[in-house]
Design an enzyme around this catalytic site. Structure first.
Site, PDB file in Angstrom:
ATOM      1  N   HIS A  22       0.822  -1.209   0.000  1.00 29.09           N
ATOM      2  CA  HIS A  22       0.000   0.000   0.000  1.00 29.09           C
ATOM      3  C   HIS A  22       0.861   1.265   0.000  1.00 29.09           C
ATOM      4  O   HIS A  22       0.345   2.366  -0.197  1.00 29.09           O
ATOM      5  CB  HIS A  22      -0.913   0.020   1.228  1.00 29.09           C
ATOM      6  CG  HIS A  22      -1.871  -1.117   1.282  1.00 29.09           C
ATOM      7  ND1 HIS A  22      -1.730  -2.171   2.159  1.00 29.09           N
ATOM      8  CD2 HIS A  22      -2.991  -1.391   0.547  1.00 29.09           C
ATOM      9  CE1 HIS A  22      -2.715  -3.034   1.986  1.00 29.09           C
ATOM     10  NE2 HIS A  22      -3.486  -2.586   1.015  1.00 29.09           N
ATOM     11  N   ARG A  48      -7.005   5.700   0.873  1.00 30.32           N
ATOM     12  CA  ARG A  48      -6.700   4.926   2.082  1.00 30.32           C
ATOM     13  C   ARG A  48      -5.464   5.454   2.797  1.00 30.32           C
ATOM     14  O   ARG A  48      -5.325   5.287   4.017  1.00 30.32           O
ATOM     15  CB  ARG A  48      -6.552   3.448   1.726  1.00 30.32           C
ATOM     16  CG  ARG A  48      -7.849   2.844   1.215  1.00 30.32           C
ATOM     17  CD  ARG A  48      -7.867   1.343   1.263  1.00 30.32           C
ATOM     18  NE  ARG A  48      -7.062   0.746   0.199  1.00 30.32           N
ATOM     19  CZ  ARG A  48      -6.962  -0.575   0.020  1.00 30.32           C
ATOM     20  NH1 ARG A  48      -7.603  -1.416   0.822  1.00 30.32           N
ATOM     21  NH2 ARG A  48      -6.236  -1.058  -0.971  1.00 30.32           N
ATOM     22  N   ASP A 214     -14.098  -7.220  -3.368  1.00 31.37           N
ATOM     23  CA  ASP A 214     -13.310  -7.137  -2.139  1.00 31.37           C
ATOM     24  C   ASP A 214     -13.839  -5.959  -1.334  1.00 31.37           C
ATOM     25  O   ASP A 214     -13.720  -4.810  -1.745  1.00 31.37           O
ATOM     26  CB  ASP A 214     -11.831  -6.936  -2.473  1.00 31.37           C
ATOM     27  CG  ASP A 214     -10.936  -6.957  -1.242  1.00 31.37           C
ATOM     28  OD1 ASP A 214     -11.462  -6.889  -0.115  1.00 31.37           O
ATOM     29  OD2 ASP A 214      -9.704  -7.035  -1.405  1.00 31.37           O
ATOM     30  N   GLU A 240     -16.040 -10.808  -0.556  1.00 34.55           N
ATOM     31  CA  GLU A 240     -14.851 -11.041   0.264  1.00 34.55           C
ATOM     32  C   GLU A 240     -14.698 -10.017   1.381  1.00 34.55           C
ATOM     33  O   GLU A 240     -14.854  -8.815   1.165  1.00 34.55           O
ATOM     34  CB  GLU A 240     -13.605 -11.001  -0.634  1.00 34.55           C
ATOM     35  CG  GLU A 240     -12.294 -11.169   0.128  1.00 34.55           C
ATOM     36  CD  GLU A 240     -11.113 -11.266  -0.810  1.00 34.55           C
ATOM     37  OE1 GLU A 240     -10.046 -10.737  -0.464  1.00 34.55           O
ATOM     38  OE2 GLU A 240     -11.248 -11.892  -1.887  1.00 34.55           O
ATOM     39  N   GLU A 268      -8.224 -12.687   5.453  1.00 32.98           N
ATOM     40  CA  GLU A 268      -7.013 -11.923   5.151  1.00 32.98           C
ATOM     41  C   GLU A 268      -6.409 -11.293   6.400  1.00 32.98           C
ATOM     42  O   GLU A 268      -5.190 -11.254   6.568  1.00 32.98           O
ATOM     43  CB  GLU A 268      -7.348 -10.846   4.123  1.00 32.98           C
ATOM     44  CG  GLU A 268      -6.255  -9.835   3.861  1.00 32.98           C
ATOM     45  CD  GLU A 268      -6.694  -8.754   2.878  1.00 32.98           C
ATOM     46  OE1 GLU A 268      -6.086  -7.675   2.888  1.00 32.98           O
ATOM     47  OE2 GLU A 268      -7.644  -8.990   2.106  1.00 32.98           O
ATOM     48  N   ASP A 291      -3.138 -14.679   4.969  1.00 36.18           N
ATOM     49  CA  ASP A 291      -1.930 -14.098   4.385  1.00 36.18           C
ATOM     50  C   ASP A 291      -0.751 -14.710   5.116  1.00 36.18           C
ATOM     51  O   ASP A 291      -0.603 -14.536   6.330  1.00 36.18           O
ATOM     52  CB  ASP A 291      -1.937 -12.574   4.533  1.00 36.18           C
ATOM     53  CG  ASP A 291      -0.813 -11.907   3.753  1.00 36.18           C
ATOM     54  OD1 ASP A 291       0.357 -12.282   3.982  1.00 36.18           O
ATOM     55  OD2 ASP A 291      -1.092 -11.018   2.933  1.00 36.18           O
ATOM     56  N   HIS A 318      -4.119 -14.932   0.724  1.00 32.53           N
ATOM     57  CA  HIS A 318      -4.123 -13.552   0.263  1.00 32.53           C
ATOM     58  C   HIS A 318      -2.733 -13.177  -0.249  1.00 32.53           C
ATOM     59  O   HIS A 318      -1.738 -13.349   0.452  1.00 32.53           O
ATOM     60  CB  HIS A 318      -4.506 -12.623   1.417  1.00 32.53           C
ATOM     61  CG  HIS A 318      -4.303 -11.172   1.130  1.00 32.53           C
ATOM     62  ND1 HIS A 318      -3.260 -10.458   1.662  1.00 32.53           N
ATOM     63  CD2 HIS A 318      -4.997 -10.314   0.363  1.00 32.53           C
ATOM     64  CE1 HIS A 318      -3.330  -9.200   1.248  1.00 32.53           C
ATOM     65  NE2 HIS A 318      -4.374  -9.089   0.456  1.00 32.53           N
ATOM     66  N   GLU A 338      -4.058 -16.090  -5.788  1.00 38.01           N
ATOM     67  CA  GLU A 338      -4.324 -14.681  -6.067  1.00 38.01           C
ATOM     68  C   GLU A 338      -3.073 -14.002  -6.607  1.00 38.01           C
ATOM     69  O   GLU A 338      -1.964 -14.248  -6.135  1.00 38.01           O
ATOM     70  CB  GLU A 338      -4.762 -13.952  -4.792  1.00 38.01           C
ATOM     71  CG  GLU A 338      -4.996 -12.460  -5.004  1.00 38.01           C
ATOM     72  CD  GLU A 338      -5.434 -11.720  -3.754  1.00 38.01           C
ATOM     73  OE1 GLU A 338      -6.069 -10.659  -3.885  1.00 38.01           O
ATOM     74  OE2 GLU A 338      -5.125 -12.203  -2.643  1.00 38.01           O
TER      75      GLU A 338
END
Length: 394
Positions: A22, A48, A214, A240, A268, A291, A318, A338
């Site tokens: 991120h 975010r 998601d 999700e 996740e 994850d 994840h 994924e």
């Protein structure tokens, strides 16, 4: 020859991409308008990063054996994780045999129970665990998947997560997962926009391609139920992480409420076998998505996956790039993987942890041959041009 011991463990931080994916520049789709638990506050709705999603940064854990071999791994924990590694966890790692991974994990977890259990502490433990598996693979000259029992298939099949499922279909992926843009605070108008986005994307990709939403922990049971019911006509494959991760009761209700055939996925932001036991025993979902860099590492994911198999649940980890690929390829109840589209416009396939890792494999036409994972350990290298910092030492 005697098995080497672990001589040193070191923790570094780095900013910009890497495991904290991120932590991107402006204009990246992953920081666009995406529904989050903070979307109820207008000032934190549009990006975010505005509420601090990228504050942690990447943690790089390096372990060095007595024979000079080094292993490493990356996760999301930043300077907090570096402090935990250097000031607390190092005592359980240094001096141990490189094969003592289970014992090291158990000691790290129980020694941090009074301030850990989940979150950044488990991210950090996961990073140490992954580095230990990487080290052991390099000493044995085996890929991690071989130490986990070996591949059960010749290739991995991927779905893509990103803002452009229509482009993902052109690239050969089996499905596309879109971030939900509008949350409950935006009312019926936001819900209608979400369904319109899904309708538009279904028209673009046709009927032979999975589409998923998601929801990133941002909904309540009522809104998620309405979204799922409205999405039925557009053949939504799954919904999700619709609810906050601790709302096991809400997930159980949602699973009862969704249209027949639509899957409920989550996990996740769950951690350890005990957290996933709650999801499974309370019938919260159809597919769990741990994850490996956050749930406890490979050592814990082995237990989580076995528990899921006994409950007839699929395990689709994840993200996590090579750290999950080596696991997925060894498990029958992990039929696909994924791939997170990390190009700013989600319009090309680039390595997930770019630019931090070198030799990171990516899918071609939505597939990856298992033979591309045959280098020792996890098969990746740290980019020597990365600006690593070591904020603490021991």
């Amino acid at each position: 020859m005697p098995m080497p011991t672990i001589k040193h463990i070191r923790a570094y931080t780095v900013r910009g991409g890497g495991a904290d994916y991120h932590d991107q520049g402006d204009g990246h789709w992953i920081d666009g308008q995406i529904s989050t638990p903070m979307s109820k506050y207008p000032e934190y709705r549009m990006t975010r990063k505005s509420f601090g999603l990228n504050v942690l940064g990447t943690l790089v854990v390096e372990v060095e054996a007595s024979d000079g071999t080094t292993g490493f791994a990356v996760t999301t924990a930043g300077e907090i994780g570096a402090f935990i590694v250097e000031k607390h966890l190092a005592r359980f790692v240094e001096g141990q045999r490189v094969t003592d991974i289970e014992r090291i994990w158990d000691q790290m977890f129980h020694a941090t129970l009074f301030y850990g259990r989940k979150g950044v502490v488990l991210n950090t433990i996961s990073g140490v665990d992954l580095a230990l598996w990487d080290l052991l693979g390099k000493i044995r000259q085996e890929p991690v998947h071989a130490m986990l029992g070996g591949p059960v298939r010749d290739e991995l099949t991927f779905y893509a997560t990103g803002a452009r499922p229509d482009l993902a279909k052109q690239m050969g992926f089996i499905g596309g997962k879109m971030p939900l843009k509008h949350g409950p605070a935006e009312g019926d108008a936001g819900l209608e926009k979400n369904l319109a986005q899904l309708a538009d994307m279904r028209e673009r990709v046709g009927n032979d391609f999975w589409l998923m939403f998601d929801c990133w922990m941002s909904l309540d049971v009522n809104y998620a139920t309405r979204l799922a019911q409205g999405a039925r006509e557009f053949d939504l494959k799954w919904i999700e992480e619709a609810l906050p991760p601790d709302d096991y009761w809400g997930y159980a209700e949602l699973k009862r409420n969704v249209p027949t055939g639509m899957l409920v996925n989550t996990g996740e932001h769950e951690a350890t076998r005990w957290g996933f036991r709650m999801l499974m025993e309370m019938e919260c979902c159809d597919v769990i998505q741990p994850d490996v860099g956050w749930c406890g590492g490979v050592t814990e994911l082995i237990k989580i996956s076995a528990l899921a198999d006994a409950h007839n649940k699929l395990v689709v980890p994840h993200g996590s790039s090579v750290y999950s690929y080596h696991f997925v390829v060894t498990r029958h109840n992990s039929p696909f993987a994924e791939f997170l589209m990390m190009a700013p416009e989600a319009d090309e396939v680039v390595p997930m942890f770019n630019p931090l890792l070198l030799d990171e494999p990516v899918p071609e036409n939505g597939r990856m041959r298992t033979s591309r994972l045959d280098a020792p350990g996890f098969g990746v290298r740290l980019n020597p041009e990365s600006q690593l910092a070591r904020p603490y030492e021991h």
